[in-house]
Scaffold this motif. Structure first.
Motif, PDB file in Angstrom:
ATOM      1  N   LYS A 482       0.826  -1.200   0.000  1.00  0.00           N
ATOM      2  CA  LYS A 482       0.000   0.000   0.000  1.00  0.00           C
ATOM      3  C   LYS A 482       0.868   1.261   0.000  1.00  0.00           C
ATOM      4  O   LYS A 482       1.744   1.436   0.850  1.00  0.00           O
ATOM      5  N   VAL A 483       0.578   2.140  -0.956  1.00  0.00           N
ATOM      6  CA  VAL A 483       1.343   3.365  -1.136  1.00  0.00           C
ATOM      7  C   VAL A 483       0.407   4.550  -0.955  1.00  0.00           C
ATOM      8  O   VAL A 483      -0.517   4.748  -1.745  1.00  0.00           O
ATOM      9  N   ALA A 484       0.612   5.340   0.089  1.00  0.00           N
ATOM     10  CA  ALA A 484      -0.259   6.471   0.389  1.00  0.00           C
ATOM     11  C   ALA A 484       0.123   7.699  -0.431  1.00  0.00           C
ATOM     12  O   ALA A 484       1.302   7.977  -0.638  1.00  0.00           O
ATOM     13  N   ILE A 499       4.050   2.567   2.442  1.00  0.00           N
ATOM     14  CA  ILE A 499       4.941   3.606   1.915  1.00  0.00           C
ATOM     15  C   ILE A 499       4.176   4.921   1.843  1.00  0.00           C
ATOM     16  O   ILE A 499       3.021   4.960   1.411  1.00  0.00           O
ATOM     17  N   ASP A 500       4.810   6.001   2.256  1.00  0.00           N
ATOM     18  CA  ASP A 500       4.206   7.337   2.263  1.00  0.00           C
ATOM     19  C   ASP A 500       4.820   8.199   1.166  1.00  0.00           C
ATOM     20  O   ASP A 500       6.017   8.470   1.176  1.00  0.00           O
ATOM     21  N   CYS A 501       3.985   8.632   0.202  1.00  0.00           N
ATOM     22  CA  CYS A 501       4.461   9.523  -0.860  1.00  0.00           C
ATOM     23  C   CYS A 501       4.154  10.987  -0.547  1.00  0.00           C
ATOM     24  O   CYS A 501       4.321  11.854  -1.422  1.00  0.00           O
ATOM     25  N   GLY A 502       3.744  11.270   0.681  1.00  0.00           N
ATOM     26  CA  GLY A 502       3.481  12.645   1.094  1.00  0.00           C
ATOM     27  C   GLY A 502       4.648  13.591   0.907  1.00  0.00           C
ATOM     28  O   GLY A 502       4.438  14.769   0.602  1.00  0.00           O
ATOM     29  N   PRO A 503       5.898  13.121   1.077  1.00  0.00           N
ATOM     30  CA  PRO A 503       7.031  14.026   0.874  1.00  0.00           C
ATOM     31  C   PRO A 503       7.095  14.647  -0.517  1.00  0.00           C
ATOM     32  O   PRO A 503       7.733  15.690  -0.693  1.00  0.00           O
ATOM     33  N   GLU A 513      12.987  10.180  -6.713  1.00  0.00           N
ATOM     34  CA  GLU A 513      13.507   9.657  -5.443  1.00  0.00           C
ATOM     35  C   GLU A 513      12.523   8.688  -4.806  1.00  0.00           C
ATOM     36  O   GLU A 513      12.908   7.622  -4.306  1.00  0.00           O
ATOM     37  N   MET A 514      11.232   9.056  -4.812  1.00  0.00           N
ATOM     38  CA  MET A 514      10.221   8.164  -4.243  1.00  0.00           C
ATOM     39  C   MET A 514      10.103   6.887  -5.069  1.00  0.00           C
ATOM     40  O   MET A 514       9.932   5.786  -4.521  1.00  0.00           O
ATOM     41  N   GLY A 515      10.222   7.013  -6.383  1.00  0.00           N
ATOM     42  CA  GLY A 515      10.144   5.827  -7.240  1.00  0.00           C
ATOM     43  C   GLY A 515      11.228   4.823  -6.921  1.00  0.00           C
ATOM     44  O   GLY A 515      10.990   3.604  -6.906  1.00  0.00           O
ATOM     45  N   GLU A 516      12.423   5.320  -6.646  1.00  0.00           N
ATOM     46  CA  GLU A 516      13.519   4.423  -6.289  1.00  0.00           C
ATOM     47  C   GLU A 516      13.282   3.804  -4.905  1.00  0.00           C
ATOM     48  O   GLU A 516      13.574   2.620  -4.692  1.00  0.00           O
TER      49      GLU A 516
END
Length: 551
Positions: A482-484, A499-503, A513-516
């Motif tokens: 799950k990716v938020a 995983i948090d994509c909020g950044p 960077e998040m993709g990696e």
């Protein structure tokens, strides 16, 4: 305010767009500066929602992600909020045309020597887990599966309900002794500490369903192909089949489909037919005994190093919000491009959620044949929906709309970002197995569980599932990560989010960077070093699609 500060307040998804997305709550009459232009907001714009960049008259086209996503229904002013009242779905027509599409893969040099530890199967595929699978050929066997599940999970260390059992026990004791039940706290209950007997068996999974009989023969045939795909799945080490005996989906039909998909199939396979057994008690006890012996056998399998080209990742979104196409979906899309660059496979499904993104995908198809297969599947599916008074344009849920996804084209354009930017190598119908490296489109509904069920059937060994609202969906044989889309959700529902994509929203990290980071997590999950939350919770959702209208 300085413009560089404003860039954290709003974002424009494509140079052609005529709407901006709010990254934080903006107040009525705020002056928002973006690219040297000042916008005086006519209303409060909540985070995730959009506002118009210019005055527009009725029927004017609204562009987002560089494509048509709707037409305004009345005159709107610069700085006014996009709503379901002033905007309705619209999408460009699509069709095949020769395209000069070319693709530059991202730099994957940092991953060239990396591997994951998976289970190598004799058909050449590599699993990310080692499960024993129970398959009912008909819904009449669901009760027997439930009894077996309780027995095996509790005794062999796969149950996740121990603390709730203890919680209920303490409530009962308090009630019987006249004590205050409010003093009983779930957080004080011991977690499941039972040691698993079979260290190399990641779980015992059960495909309860409502099919196999009573529907059309076509439904039974589709279900048979689906169940055969799960039996052949690289994450499955052995199978127990329970049949009643008189149903449409006969055991031999299932076996024929298994062999059709994999002529060299040699996994442990135990079959029990209730109408040929003297009692239910004998059926269940024999099934448990043989399965126990099978578990001993597949417990001998061990993880081995495998190249990242053996990864097969499905990408899915559910409980989407206005940030889905801004953060998590593009980040997963970059992960997809990395996996394709490494020679792996990516599965993008949910055909109702590709409405409005069709032309881009068609232009990326590697052949005319592939493009027309996609077009035909899309058109026949959409026509079926229109026949019953619906359509892809009716896809967004109330939760989607409330959180900024006003039209299906907006939702779809953002959803398609999960597949990245690589060529479309193949188009797969429901239950069709992926064979080609690269990006494949898989025909499934947008429904969360029906889509994940279909992705696993096509061979996904991990699923990246993005969500902005929080969706506790999993799959019996394919670990779901799950990716938020935002940090508020990641914090509030930390028990289901991995995983948090909020950044990305805050500007702390780039999409790349998040993709990696997401790929790094996938490698660990594929190796069994990290257990995704949905797996920890035994979130084993399974809904076969009957090829009817499901958006």
């Amino acid at each position: 305010m300085q413009e560089n500060k404003m860039k954290r307040l709003v974002v424009k998804m494509h140079p052609k767009d005529n709407v901006l997305v709010a990254l934080t709550d903006l107040q009525k009459e705020d002056a928002v500066v973006f690219e040297s232009e000042t916008y005086i907001l006519k209303e409060t714009i909540k985070a995730k929602h959009k506002f118009y960049m210019a005055d527009m008259t009725a029927t004017a086209e609204v562009i987002m992600y560089g494509v048509l996503v709707g037409k305004v229904q009345c005159d709107v002013s610069k700085g006014s909020l996009m709503t379901t009242e002033n905007l309705k779905h619209a999408a460009e027509p699509y069709g095949y045309k020769k395209s000069s599409f070319s693709w530059q893969a991202p730099d994957v040099s940092k991953y060239k020597d990396k591997t994951f530890k998976g289970y190598k199967r004799k058909d050449g595929r590599v699993g990310t887990a080692n499960y024993w699978l129970f398959v009912p050929t008909v819904f009449c066997e669901n009760r027997n599966l439930d009894v077996i599940r309780e027995a095996l999970h509790n005794e062999l260390g796969y149950s996740v309900s121990d603390k709730y059992t203890q919680f209920t026990h303490q409530l009962l004791k308090s009630y019987q002794s006249g004590e205050d039940m409010n003093a009983v706290d779930l957080q004080l209950m011991p977690a499941n500490t039972a040691n698993r007997v079979f260290k190399n068996v990641d779980g015992i999974k059960f495909l309860n369903h409502q099919g196999g009989c009573g529907g059309t023969r076509q439904d039974a045939a589709t279900l048979s192909a689906l169940l055969a795909s799960y039996a052949n799945h690289p994450n499955v080490g052995g199978i127990t089949v329970l049949s009643l005996g008189c149903q449409h989906l006969q055991v031999q039909d299932f076996i024929n489909d298994v062999k059709k998909q994999n002529p060299a199939f040699d996994k442990p396979l135990f079959i029990f037919e209730q109408q040929q057994t003297e009692s239910e008690e004998v059926l269940i006890s024999n099934a448990i005994k043989k399965t126990f012996q099978g578990l001993i056998e597949i417990n001998q399998y061990e993880r081995e190093e495998a190249p990242l080209s053996e990864l097969c990742i499905g990408v899915k979104c559910g409980g989407s919000d206005g940030f889905s196409g801004v953060s998590a979906n593009p980040a997963v899309g970059y992960t997809s491009d990395l996996v394709v660059g490494l020679g792996g496979k990516i599965l993008l499904a949910e055909f109702p959620e590709l409405c409005g993104a069709e032309q881009d995908l068609i232009d990326r198809c590697v052949s005319e044949e592939t493009a027309y297969k996609f077009i035909n599947l899309m058109e026949s599916y959409d026509a079926l929906a229109h026949k019953v008074g619906s359509g892809f344009h009716m896809n967004p849920s109330p939760g989607n709309i409330k959180d900024g996804l006003i039209t299906d084209a907006i939702k779809s354009a953002g959803a398609a970002k999960k597949g990245g930017t690589s060529p479309v190598e193949d188009v797969l119908d429901y239950t069709e197995l992926v064979t080609k490296p690269g990006l494949s489109l898989v025909c499934t509904p947008g429904n969360d569980v029906e889509a994940t069920t279909g992705k696993a059937a096509s061979g996904a060994t991990l699923i990246l599932f993005t969500t902005g609202l929080g969706t506790p969906t999993g799959n019996p044989v394919c670990p779901v990560i799950k990716v938020a889309t935002n940090s508020v959700l990641a914090s509030k529902m930390s028990d289901i989010i991995d995983i948090d994509c909020g950044p990305i929203i805050s500007g702390e990290k780039t999409i790349e960077e998040m993709g990696e980071e997401i790929l790094d997590y996938c490698i660990k999950a594929a190796s069994g070093e990290i257990i995704p939350k949905a797996v920890q919770l035994n979130q084993d959702d399974f809904i076969p699609w009957k090829r009817g209208v499901s958006l």
